[in-house]
Every structure is written in structure tokens, then in C-alpha cells.
Enzyme design. Sequence first.
Site, PDB file in Angstrom:
ATOM      1  N   HIS A   1       5.405   5.902  11.507  1.00 37.64           N
ATOM      2  CA  HIS A   1       4.872   5.723  10.148  1.00 37.64           C
ATOM      3  C   HIS A   1       3.855   6.846   9.892  1.00 37.64           C
ATOM      4  O   HIS A   1       2.658   6.619   9.831  1.00 37.64           O
ATOM      5  CB  HIS A   1       4.222   4.346  10.052  1.00 37.64           C
ATOM      6  CG  HIS A   1       3.887   3.901   8.658  1.00 37.64           C
ATOM      7  ND1 HIS A   1       3.947   4.738   7.556  1.00 37.64           N
ATOM      8  CD2 HIS A   1       3.479   2.695   8.193  1.00 37.64           C
ATOM      9  CE1 HIS A   1       3.583   4.058   6.483  1.00 37.64           C
ATOM     10  NE2 HIS A   1       3.301   2.822   6.839  1.00 37.64           N
TER      11      HIS A   1
ATOM     12  N   LYS B   1      25.766  -3.697  -0.944  1.00 37.67           N
ATOM     13  CA  LYS B   1      27.228  -3.561  -1.088  1.00 37.67           C
ATOM     14  C   LYS B   1      27.817  -2.814   0.100  1.00 37.67           C
ATOM     15  O   LYS B   1      29.003  -2.526   0.129  1.00 37.67           O
ATOM     16  CB  LYS B   1      27.551  -2.790  -2.366  1.00 37.67           C
ATOM     17  CG  LYS B   1      27.057  -3.442  -3.633  1.00 37.67           C
ATOM     18  CD  LYS B   1      27.426  -2.569  -4.828  1.00 37.67           C
ATOM     19  CE  LYS B   1      26.817  -3.091  -6.109  1.00 37.67           C
ATOM     20  NZ  LYS B   1      26.916  -2.092  -7.189  1.00 37.67           N
TER      21      LYS B   1
ATOM     22  N   ARG C   1       0.797  -1.227   0.000  1.00 38.56           N
ATOM     23  CA  ARG C   1       0.000   0.000   0.000  1.00 38.56           C
ATOM     24  C   ARG C   1       0.827   1.272   0.000  1.00 38.56           C
ATOM     25  O   ARG C   1       0.582   2.195  -0.769  1.00 38.56           O
ATOM     26  CB  ARG C   1      -0.897   0.087   1.254  1.00 38.56           C
ATOM     27  CG  ARG C   1      -2.240  -0.509   1.110  1.00 38.56           C
ATOM     28  CD  ARG C   1      -2.680  -1.036   2.438  1.00 38.56           C
ATOM     29  NE  ARG C   1      -1.752  -2.070   2.857  1.00 38.56           N
ATOM     30  CZ  ARG C   1      -1.838  -3.343   2.463  1.00 38.56           C
ATOM     31  NH1 ARG C   1      -2.829  -3.726   1.726  1.00 38.56           N
ATOM     32  NH2 ARG C   1      -0.940  -4.235   2.838  1.00 38.56           N
ATOM     33  N   THR C   2       1.808   1.341   0.907  1.00 35.72           N
ATOM     34  CA  THR C   2       2.504   2.620   1.065  1.00 35.72           C
ATOM     35  C   THR C   2       3.234   2.982  -0.224  1.00 35.72           C
ATOM     36  O   THR C   2       3.090   4.087  -0.747  1.00 35.72           O
ATOM     37  CB  THR C   2       3.476   2.555   2.262  1.00 35.72           C
ATOM     38  OG1 THR C   2       2.741   2.117   3.396  1.00 35.72           O
ATOM     39  CG2 THR C   2       4.086   3.910   2.556  1.00 35.72           C
TER      40      THR C   2
ATOM     41  N   ARG D   1      11.405   4.065   3.092  1.00 30.80           N
ATOM     42  CA  ARG D   1      11.079   3.096   4.151  1.00 30.80           C
ATOM     43  C   ARG D   1      12.329   2.303   4.460  1.00 30.80           C
ATOM     44  O   ARG D   1      13.026   1.864   3.548  1.00 30.80           O
ATOM     45  CB  ARG D   1       9.961   2.165   3.702  1.00 30.80           C
ATOM     46  CG  ARG D   1       9.783   0.992   4.650  1.00 30.80           C
ATOM     47  CD  ARG D   1       8.574   0.181   4.351  1.00 30.80           C
ATOM     48  NE  ARG D   1       7.356   0.905   4.704  1.00 30.80           N
ATOM     49  CZ  ARG D   1       6.154   0.321   4.743  1.00 30.80           C
ATOM     50  NH1 ARG D   1       6.020  -0.961   4.461  1.00 30.80           N
ATOM     51  NH2 ARG D   1       5.098   1.024   5.061  1.00 30.80           N
TER      52      ARG D   1
HETATM   53  C1  NCD Z   1       1.988  -1.041   8.130  1.00 31.64           C
HETATM   54  C2  NCD Z   1       3.492  -0.882   8.222  1.00 31.64           C
HETATM   55  O1  NCD Z   1       4.211  -1.067   7.254  1.00 31.64           O
HETATM   56  O2  NCD Z   1       3.935  -0.536   9.317  1.00 31.64           O
HETATM   57  N1  NCD Z   1       1.547  -1.241   6.823  1.00 31.64           N
HETATM   58  C3  NCD Z   1       1.290  -0.179   6.019  1.00 31.64           C
HETATM   59  O3  NCD Z   1       2.139   0.626   5.741  1.00 31.64           O
HETATM   60  N2  NCD Z   1       0.037  -0.014   5.614  1.00 31.64           N
HETATM   61  C4  NCD Z   1       1.463  -2.040   9.083  1.00 31.64           C
HETATM   62  C5  NCD Z   1       2.009  -3.429   9.025  1.00 31.64           C
HETATM   63  O4  NCD Z   1       2.906  -3.761   8.249  1.00 31.64           O
HETATM   64  O5  NCD Z   1       1.503  -4.243   9.807  1.00 31.64           O
END
Ligand code: NCD
Length: 356
Positions: A129, A80, A51-52, A101
Site C-alpha cells: 500500500h 460479469k 481515506r485512500t 485498489r
Molecule cells: C489501510 C488499508 O486499506 O490497508 N487503510 C487505509 O488505506 N488507510 C489499513 C486498513 O484497512 O486497516
Amino acid sequence: MRHLLDVTDFSVEELYELIRTAEDIAQNKEKYCQSCKGKKLATLFFEPSTRTRLSFEAAMLELGGSVLGFSEASSSSATKGESIRDTVKVVSNYVDIIAMRHPIEGAAFAAVKAADVPVINAGDGGHCHPTQTLADLLTIHRECGSLTGLTIGLCGDLKYGRTVHSLINAMSRYAGNKFVLISPSELALPSYMKDFMKAERLEYVETTDMDRYMSQLDVLYMTRVQKERFDDEKEYMRVKDCYILDNKKLAGAKKSLRILHPLPRVNEIACEVDSDPRAAYFRQTLNGKLMRMALILKLLREKDMPYNARKSEVHKDLNCPNPKCVTKTERELEKEFIFSDGEYRCAYCDCYVKNR
Ligand code: NCD
């Protein structure tokens, strides 16, 4: 330049402004379809995501911009041995804005220190997040009609669930919100978060019993047990199915309750709940894209405004006690701390330095 490390980097008024922009985008898609023409977004994902990453990419494409990046650390020079600092420095030459991320706590602030373009934290280990929280805020605002005076249940992995930490940071700023923290003791909210809640005089209770406060909740935020953050697989197996929300559990809940989940879901919500009108988690994913569009617009528009949300100082004599902090792995990172209420906390991962 402005960045987004956590929701507290924006004022409450700015968060409302993002909600208004997201609502306007939802109503007038065409108005925005050229807004980022000629601009590029890099999605640097050192950790898996559906999703993100895809909603960031969809957001930039719908704004008329373009995207490049990678979706796993193994396809980047991290394998590396390249540092976050060097990767971000290089990518700053190619794009106008970065969404990153990373599995290490505090990685986003390390990126900010090296970046020449705005950086968005798309999740840094078990820490924060904020863009999920933007999705959550729009969802609560749309579904509950307000961000104030709510009783919010947070259920599941409150220890490693970074979405929970950012959501508490955000909802603590709106008047009259109360928190019910539902988790097994092994997955309780980290002490730095509880220290924060106490300092802010937030009303909260901790319980292991999912049913106990169900009838009082306005929002129930379910979370997955974060398998990838456990050092011991056996420990994960023991707690993985600690809470499963099903129709029976919802019997005593308010009609106006809204169930949120950042997704992915593993076992913690039975599929039978999906058809309940109170289940808002799939609507939440659309809201994530809208808020990411509003965020990209804001950061590109305000990129020359100074970033002063983190008032941190270098302290060579202090050490962050968190073994998962980026200061333990990233080379030549200056150790910075924020001093508030008589205590120092790490500017990267927010962990308090106790008993100096
Ligand atoms: C979350 C995350 O990555 O922290 N997912 C997301 O970004 N929608 C929650 C999860 O991974 O459980």
C-alpha cells in the site's frame, strides 16, 4: 511509462522530492490549483476505502483536475467476469492516470502490464500500500524531524497489514532505523518480508509483548486486525483484540514518541489517546492528501519516462507458491519472476519460490 507499485519504485531522493513538493503544496495551495487542468484521474476501487479513495479524489480536485471511477467491485464489470487486464485497458482510453485498489495480491502489477497510462497501487490485497506509506513518510518526517535513526514499533496484524509491508520497505532504506515487530505469532510478518529484512541486514526483533520495548520507541505504528483477509472467522475472533493502546500503556513511552495508524481504527487505540499530543494519526490523513497531490503531479510530469523498477523475466516453468497471488486468478497472465540473491520471487506478489 512510470507507475507506482511500491515505494521502492522511487529512489530515496525521489521520495524526498515528493516530501518537498507536499510541503510546498501545504504552504502555497493556490500555486497548484490549476496544475492538472484538463486531466482526469480514475479511481478503480474493487475493495472498500474511505481515506485512500477520497484523498485521491480531493487531491486531483485541488490540482484542478477531475475524477471518475467506482468505489466497489459490485458496480463494475468485474461482477460479469471481466479481467483486471480488460478493465484497465478500457479505462486507459478515458483518463490520464489510474489509482486502483484490488483485493488480490499482485493485482497492481497485472494492471501495469495492461495500462496505457500511469497506474498507482492504492492497495493490492495483503501485499502493498505504497501511497499510505507516502502519507506515513511525510508524517514521520514532519513529526520526528527525520527519517533516519529511528526505532519503529509495528504492532498488530503484521501478516495481512499491507501498510506495514510497504512501510518496512520504505524505512529500510534510511540509515540507522530499527524495527520492533509486535504481533501474536498467528499474525507475524510473512516470511517473504522477513527474508527481505535478513537480506538487507536490517536490525529487528519480534515480540508478542507490547510493553517490553515501549520506552525505546520513536514511532509506534498501530494496525487493525484485517478481518477481511482471514479464511476462518473463528481465527479472527481469537486475535481481534490482541493489542489495545491506552494511556496506561503509554505511561513509560518517550515524550517524543509519535503514534501512527493508517486507519480505520477498530479497537486497537482507545479514544482517550486521541487527545495525547503524541497521537499523530489524524494529522497523518491530511499528509496523505498532500503526498497524493505530489505523486499525481510527478507521475503526470514524468509519464514518458521508462518504467524499469521491476527487472522481471517470464519463466514458464516456475509457479508462484502464494495461493492469493493474482497469477492464480487472472487469465493469460504471463508468470514473471525477479531473480535476486540466488532466489526467484514472484514479480506480482513478491513471494519467494523455494525448493524448486
Ligand atoms: C489501510 C488499508 O486499506 O490497508 N487503510 C487505509 O488505506 N488507510 C489499513 C486498513 O484497512 O486497516
